[in-house]
Design an enzyme around this catalytic site. Structure first.
Site, PDB file in Angstrom:
ATOM      1  N   GLY A  16      38.513  17.489  10.522  1.00  0.00           N
ATOM      2  CA  GLY A  16      38.597  18.421  11.645  1.00  0.00           C
ATOM      3  C   GLY A  16      39.747  18.145  12.595  1.00  0.00           C
ATOM      4  N   PRO A  58      39.965  15.590   2.998  1.00  0.00           N
ATOM      5  CA  PRO A  58      40.869  16.713   2.718  1.00  0.00           C
ATOM      6  C   PRO A  58      40.835  17.798   3.786  1.00  0.00           C
ATOM      7  CG  PRO A  58      38.912  16.869   1.348  1.00  0.00           C
ATOM      8  CD  PRO A  58      38.846  15.535   2.032  1.00  0.00           C
ATOM      9  N   TYR A  79      28.005   3.897   0.078  1.00  0.00           N
ATOM     10  CA  TYR A  79      27.493   5.054   0.807  1.00  0.00           C
ATOM     11  C   TYR A  79      25.977   4.940   0.893  1.00  0.00           C
ATOM     12  CZ  TYR A  79      32.090   7.151  -0.156  1.00  0.00           C
ATOM     13  OH  TYR A  79      33.442   7.398  -0.258  1.00  0.00           O
TER      14      TYR A  79
END
Length: 286
Positions: A214, A211, A66
């Protein structure tokens, strides 16, 4: 609901010898566009991490890929190495400027990456170290055995796996005590239901990534909105509340770089769905 009344009220789960609240925080979105480079506002990113902890979040999930490295650094700068917060990170993916995620499970690479993660996180031992994704060019057993060796060497406390099938999970368990599994799972995507079942049978934490995606929420927006209207809640809050009610081993880690979104996510732990509402959402994708 004011921020003064928001706190993480999710149940707890034990990862190794550490007890954490089941709603955690995913730190991927702390980075720049395409999860490459730093965010435009690093100070706000650090404040989001600190605020998550202030709200009672004690499980933070990140990865060396990341940024790469940016998310881990920002976490250290925000909260340091706290005994009351379990920081999980991952290794096994390479990045490039195009934003690709390239599997790389070579044992020597993993051994190198654990050292860089330890440095960026400012700790002597990584609380939970996860193999980010199986690499088809490297025998899975070789990669997993490396994680087991890092645990034996004291560089890693607990080991997790990610993006695995049931067969791969069972293979991993032959080499190491798997503490967690991180697979994609949400209201719409139940493709890892069989993996979740194994986790439930063996008290392994199941960390669903994406989780509250959209697009997945839109697929069942009508039901989520109907239930949300009954509780004065957003569809994202309803989806998180469903995950927490769906299984006692599920540990959602919704991610955000926005303080208001963070508070909204944590407020979902105060939402109590009825058994009928849980079942309605369980049935929509089955």
């Amino acid at each position: 609901m004011s921020s003064n009344s928001i706190e993480n009220e999710s149940d707890t789960f034990e990862i190794g010898d550490t007890t954490v609240h089941r709603l955690g925080f995913g730190a991927m979105r702390l980075c720049g566009d395409e999860i490459i480079g730093p965010p435009d506002d690093e100070e706000t990113a650090r404040e989001v991490v600190q605020h998550a902890v202030d709200l009672g979040v004690d499980l933070i999930d990140t990865a060396d890929s990341y940024g790469p490295g940016v998310s881990e650094r920002l976490i250290r700068e925000a909260i340091g190495d706290r005994d009351d917060v379990l920081v999980a990170t991952k290794a096994g993916l390479l990045r490039n400027r195009e934003g690709d995620w390239l599997a790389h499970g070579d044992p020597d690479y993993i051994r190198n990456q654990v050292l860089t993660s330890l440095d960026r996180l400012g700790t002597d031992t990584i609380d939970l170290y996860q193999f980010h994704r199986p690499d088809e060019d490297v025998p899975y057993e070789d990669s997993i055995q490396t994680f087991a060796e890092l645990q034996d060497d004291g560089l890693v406390d607990q080991v997790g796996v990610s993006n695995v099938s049931v067969e791969q999970l069972e293979t991993a368990r032959e080499y190491v005590d798997v503490a967690t599994v991180q697979n994609r799972y949400n209201v719409d995507d139940r493709s890892s239901a069989d993996v979740l079942e194994v986790c439930e049978q063996n008290d392994i934490g199941f960390i669903p990534w994406a989780p509250i995606d959209g697009d997945d929420l839109d697929a069942h927006g009508d039901v989520l909105d109907e239930i949300g209207d009954e509780h004065d809640a957003t569809r994202r809050q309803v989806a998180l509340a469903w995950l927490l009610a769906h299984s006692d081993v599920v540990l959602p880690i919704p991610g955000t770089s926005d303080p208001d979104h963070l508070e909204s996510n944590v407020a979902a732990t105060q939402l109590s769905l009825s058994d009928e509402e849980v079942q309605r959402l369980t049935d929509v994708a089955e």
